[in-house]
Write a protein that holds these residues in place. Structure first.
Motif, PDB file in Angstrom:
ATOM      1  N   THR A  24     -41.179 -19.736  18.631  1.00  9.98           N
ATOM      2  CA  THR A  24     -42.031 -20.921  18.730  1.00  9.98           C
ATOM      3  C   THR A  24     -43.450 -20.614  18.260  1.00  9.98           C
ATOM      4  O   THR A  24     -44.051 -21.384  17.515  1.00  9.98           O
ATOM      5  CB  THR A  24     -42.061 -21.437  20.188  1.00  9.98           C
ATOM      6  OG1 THR A  24     -40.724 -21.683  20.609  1.00  9.98           O
ATOM      7  CG2 THR A  24     -42.871 -22.704  20.305  1.00  9.98           C
ATOM      8  N   LEU A  25     -43.978 -19.484  18.682  1.00  8.32           N
ATOM      9  CA  LEU A  25     -45.324 -19.104  18.270  1.00  8.32           C
ATOM     10  C   LEU A  25     -45.412 -18.887  16.766  1.00  8.32           C
ATOM     11  O   LEU A  25     -46.384 -19.294  16.123  1.00  8.32           O
ATOM     12  CB  LEU A  25     -45.777 -17.844  19.013  1.00  8.32           C
ATOM     13  CG  LEU A  25     -46.086 -18.026  20.500  1.00  8.32           C
ATOM     14  CD1 LEU A  25     -46.374 -16.678  21.144  1.00  8.32           C
ATOM     15  CD2 LEU A  25     -47.241 -18.980  20.695  1.00  8.32           C
ATOM     16  N   ILE A  26     -44.398 -18.272  16.200  1.00 11.04           N
ATOM     17  CA  ILE A  26     -44.385 -18.031  14.756  1.00 11.04           C
ATOM     18  C   ILE A  26     -44.343 -19.353  14.004  1.00 11.04           C
ATOM     19  O   ILE A  26     -45.062 -19.540  13.016  1.00 11.04           O
ATOM     20  CB  ILE A  26     -43.199 -17.124  14.372  1.00 11.04           C
ATOM     21  CG1 ILE A  26     -43.448 -15.706  14.879  1.00 11.04           C
ATOM     22  CG2 ILE A  26     -42.963 -17.137  12.867  1.00 11.04           C
ATOM     23  CD1 ILE A  26     -42.264 -14.783  14.761  1.00 11.04           C
ATOM     24  N   LEU A  27     -43.535 -20.297  14.470  1.00 14.00           N
ATOM     25  CA  LEU A  27     -43.462 -21.599  13.815  1.00 14.00           C
ATOM     26  C   LEU A  27     -44.786 -22.348  13.912  1.00 14.00           C
ATOM     27  O   LEU A  27     -45.225 -22.980  12.944  1.00 14.00           O
ATOM     28  CB  LEU A  27     -42.328 -22.440  14.414  1.00 14.00           C
ATOM     29  CG  LEU A  27     -40.916 -21.944  14.116  1.00 14.00           C
ATOM     30  CD1 LEU A  27     -39.895 -22.770  14.891  1.00 14.00           C
ATOM     31  CD2 LEU A  27     -40.634 -22.022  12.630  1.00 14.00           C
ATOM     32  N   ARG A  28     -45.448 -22.289  15.068  1.00 18.50           N
ATOM     33  CA  ARG A  28     -46.741 -22.950  15.226  1.00 18.50           C
ATOM     34  C   ARG A  28     -47.789 -22.309  14.325  1.00 18.50           C
ATOM     35  O   ARG A  28     -48.611 -22.997  13.729  1.00 18.50           O
ATOM     36  CB  ARG A  28     -47.186 -22.902  16.680  1.00 18.50           C
ATOM     37  CG  ARG A  28     -46.374 -23.837  17.572  1.00 18.50           C
ATOM     38  CD  ARG A  28     -46.727 -23.751  19.026  1.00 18.50           C
ATOM     39  NE  ARG A  28     -48.141 -23.962  19.257  1.00 18.50           N
ATOM     40  CZ  ARG A  28     -48.772 -23.584  20.377  1.00 18.50           C
ATOM     41  NH1 ARG A  28     -48.105 -22.975  21.328  1.00 18.50           N
ATOM     42  NH2 ARG A  28     -50.056 -23.824  20.524  1.00 18.50           N
ATOM     43  N   LEU A  29     -47.775 -20.996  14.230  1.00 17.39           N
ATOM     44  CA  LEU A  29     -48.711 -20.286  13.367  1.00 17.39           C
ATOM     45  C   LEU A  29     -48.472 -20.640  11.904  1.00 17.39           C
ATOM     46  O   LEU A  29     -49.416 -20.889  11.152  1.00 17.39           O
ATOM     47  CB  LEU A  29     -48.589 -18.779  13.585  1.00 17.39           C
ATOM     48  CG  LEU A  29     -49.501 -17.900  12.739  1.00 17.39           C
ATOM     49  CD1 LEU A  29     -50.955 -18.210  13.053  1.00 17.39           C
ATOM     50  CD2 LEU A  29     -49.206 -16.437  12.989  1.00 17.39           C
ATOM     51  N   ALA A  30     -47.216 -20.682  11.492  1.00 18.75           N
ATOM     52  CA  ALA A  30     -46.884 -21.039  10.109  1.00 18.75           C
ATOM     53  C   ALA A  30     -47.354 -22.457   9.791  1.00 18.75           C
ATOM     54  O   ALA A  30     -47.889 -22.719   8.707  1.00 18.75           O
ATOM     55  CB  ALA A  30     -45.380 -20.917   9.876  1.00 18.75           C
ATOM     56  N   SER A  31     -47.188 -23.376  10.734  1.00 21.40           N
ATOM     57  CA  SER A  31     -47.641 -24.756  10.543  1.00 21.40           C
ATOM     58  C   SER A  31     -49.154 -24.811  10.378  1.00 21.40           C
ATOM     59  O   SER A  31     -49.674 -25.526   9.514  1.00 21.40           O
ATOM     60  CB  SER A  31     -47.196 -25.607  11.725  1.00 21.40           C
ATOM     61  OG  SER A  31     -47.711 -26.897  11.618  1.00 21.40           O
ATOM     62  N   ALA A  32     -49.880 -24.056  11.192  1.00 19.68           N
ATOM     63  CA  ALA A  32     -51.341 -24.041  11.095  1.00 19.68           C
ATOM     64  C   ALA A  32     -51.796 -23.467   9.760  1.00 19.68           C
ATOM     65  O   ALA A  32     -52.724 -23.990   9.130  1.00 19.68           O
ATOM     66  CB  ALA A  32     -51.922 -23.228  12.247  1.00 19.68           C
ATOM     67  N   VAL A  33     -51.144 -22.418   9.306  1.00 15.20           N
ATOM     68  CA  VAL A  33     -51.502 -21.818   8.008  1.00 15.20           C
ATOM     69  C   VAL A  33     -51.229 -22.799   6.880  1.00 15.20           C
ATOM     70  O   VAL A  33     -52.036 -22.937   5.951  1.00 15.20           O
ATOM     71  CB  VAL A  33     -50.730 -20.493   7.799  1.00 15.20           C
ATOM     72  CG1 VAL A  33     -50.867 -19.997   6.381  1.00 15.20           C
ATOM     73  CG2 VAL A  33     -51.219 -19.451   8.782  1.00 15.20           C
ATOM     74  N   GLU A  34     -50.116 -23.532   6.925  1.00 14.77           N
ATOM     75  CA  GLU A  34     -49.804 -24.520   5.896  1.00 14.77           C
ATOM     76  C   GLU A  34     -50.846 -25.625   5.864  1.00 14.77           C
ATOM     77  O   GLU A  34     -51.243 -26.081   4.794  1.00 14.77           O
ATOM     78  CB  GLU A  34     -48.420 -25.117   6.136  1.00 14.77           C
ATOM     79  CG  GLU A  34     -47.288 -24.175   5.808  1.00 14.77           C
ATOM     80  CD  GLU A  34     -45.929 -24.719   6.205  1.00 14.77           C
ATOM     81  OE1 GLU A  34     -45.860 -25.856   6.712  1.00 14.77           O
ATOM     82  OE2 GLU A  34     -44.937 -24.007   6.003  1.00 14.77           O
ATOM     83  N   GLN A  35     -51.312 -26.068   7.028  1.00 17.13           N
ATOM     84  CA  GLN A  35     -52.338 -27.110   7.073  1.00 17.13           C
ATOM     85  C   GLN A  35     -53.645 -26.611   6.477  1.00 17.13           C
ATOM     86  O   GLN A  35     -54.315 -27.338   5.740  1.00 17.13           O
ATOM     87  CB  GLN A  35     -52.550 -27.583   8.506  1.00 17.13           C
ATOM     88  CG  GLN A  35     -51.396 -28.390   9.054  1.00 17.13           C
ATOM     89  CD  GLN A  35     -51.575 -28.716  10.525  1.00 17.13           C
ATOM     90  OE1 GLN A  35     -52.525 -28.275  11.164  1.00 17.13           O
ATOM     91  NE2 GLN A  35     -50.649 -29.496  11.068  1.00 17.13           N
ATOM     92  N   LEU A  36     -54.034 -25.379   6.776  1.00 16.90           N
ATOM     93  CA  LEU A  36     -55.252 -24.818   6.197  1.00 16.90           C
ATOM     94  C   LEU A  36     -55.122 -24.689   4.682  1.00 16.90           C
ATOM     95  O   LEU A  36     -56.064 -24.964   3.942  1.00 16.90           O
ATOM     96  CB  LEU A  36     -55.549 -23.453   6.806  1.00 16.90           C
ATOM     97  CG  LEU A  36     -56.101 -23.456   8.222  1.00 16.90           C
ATOM     98  CD1 LEU A  36     -56.175 -22.032   8.754  1.00 16.90           C
ATOM     99  CD2 LEU A  36     -57.464 -24.106   8.252  1.00 16.90           C
ATOM    100  N   THR A  37     -53.963 -24.274   4.217  1.00 16.89           N
ATOM    101  CA  THR A  37     -53.738 -24.133   2.783  1.00 16.89           C
ATOM    102  C   THR A  37     -53.822 -25.484   2.087  1.00 16.89           C
ATOM    103  O   THR A  37     -54.376 -25.586   1.004  1.00 16.89           O
ATOM    104  CB  THR A  37     -52.362 -23.489   2.526  1.00 16.89           C
ATOM    105  OG1 THR A  37     -52.279 -22.279   3.266  1.00 16.89           O
ATOM    106  CG2 THR A  37     -52.161 -23.193   1.059  1.00 16.89           C
ATOM    107  N   ALA A  38     -53.300 -26.533   2.715  1.00 17.50           N
ATOM    108  CA  ALA A  38     -53.345 -27.871   2.121  1.00 17.50           C
ATOM    109  C   ALA A  38     -54.784 -28.333   1.967  1.00 17.50           C
ATOM    110  O   ALA A  38     -55.150 -28.924   0.951  1.00 17.50           O
ATOM    111  CB  ALA A  38     -52.557 -28.856   2.973  1.00 17.50           C
ATOM    112  N   VAL A  39     -55.633 -28.062   2.946  1.00 15.46           N
ATOM    113  CA  VAL A  39     -57.045 -28.448   2.864  1.00 15.46           C
ATOM    114  C   VAL A  39     -57.730 -27.668   1.749  1.00 15.46           C
ATOM    115  O   VAL A  39     -58.501 -28.225   0.966  1.00 15.46           O
ATOM    116  CB  VAL A  39     -57.748 -28.214   4.221  1.00 15.46           C
ATOM    117  CG1 VAL A  39     -59.250 -28.365   4.098  1.00 15.46           C
ATOM    118  CG2 VAL A  39     -57.198 -29.172   5.258  1.00 15.46           C
TER     119      VAL A  39
END
Length: 111
Positions: A24-39
């Motif tokens: 769960t933590l890995i998935l949440r971290l991956a989601s946060a990194v993807e959002q930062l990359t999109a910005v």
């Protein structure tokens, strides 16, 4: 053989829970990194220069159309070295110039 023999030991249950938490933590971290990359990618597009081929794909035109209009100086562009390039602002300008607004005396649309 009894049911207790088939059940995993209590320690294995703790490991399974820990693995689930880790996942769960890995998935949440991956989601946060993807959002930062999109910005970051959105701001990078403003600085990026597009080749005529890339600009044609964005505009829905052929590469030949873009090159001919650059050569005739009908659309804005910039040179990077000796190669013509279009920025995101240039592409927005081209799209805006093709916009057709309704005439003020046009027949109103029936309601």
């Amino acid at each position: 053989m009894t049911r207790n023999d088939l059940a995993p030991p209590a320690e294995a249950g703790r490991e399974a829970i820990q693995n689930a938490v880790d996942t769960t933590l890995i998935l949440r971290l991956a989601s946060a990194v993807e959002q930062l990359t999109a910005v970051q990618n959105a701001s990078d597009l403003e600085l990026r220069c597009f080749t005529p081929e890339e600009a044609a794909r964005i505009l829905g035109k052929t590469e030949n159309w873009v090159v001919e209009n650059i050569q005739a100086r009908r659309i804005p562009f910039t040179y990077v070295g000796k190669s013509p390039r279009l920025t995101a602002e240039h592409i927005r300008w081209i799209r805006a110039q093709g916009e057709v607004l309704p005439h003020k005396y046009a027949k109103p649309i029936a309601a």
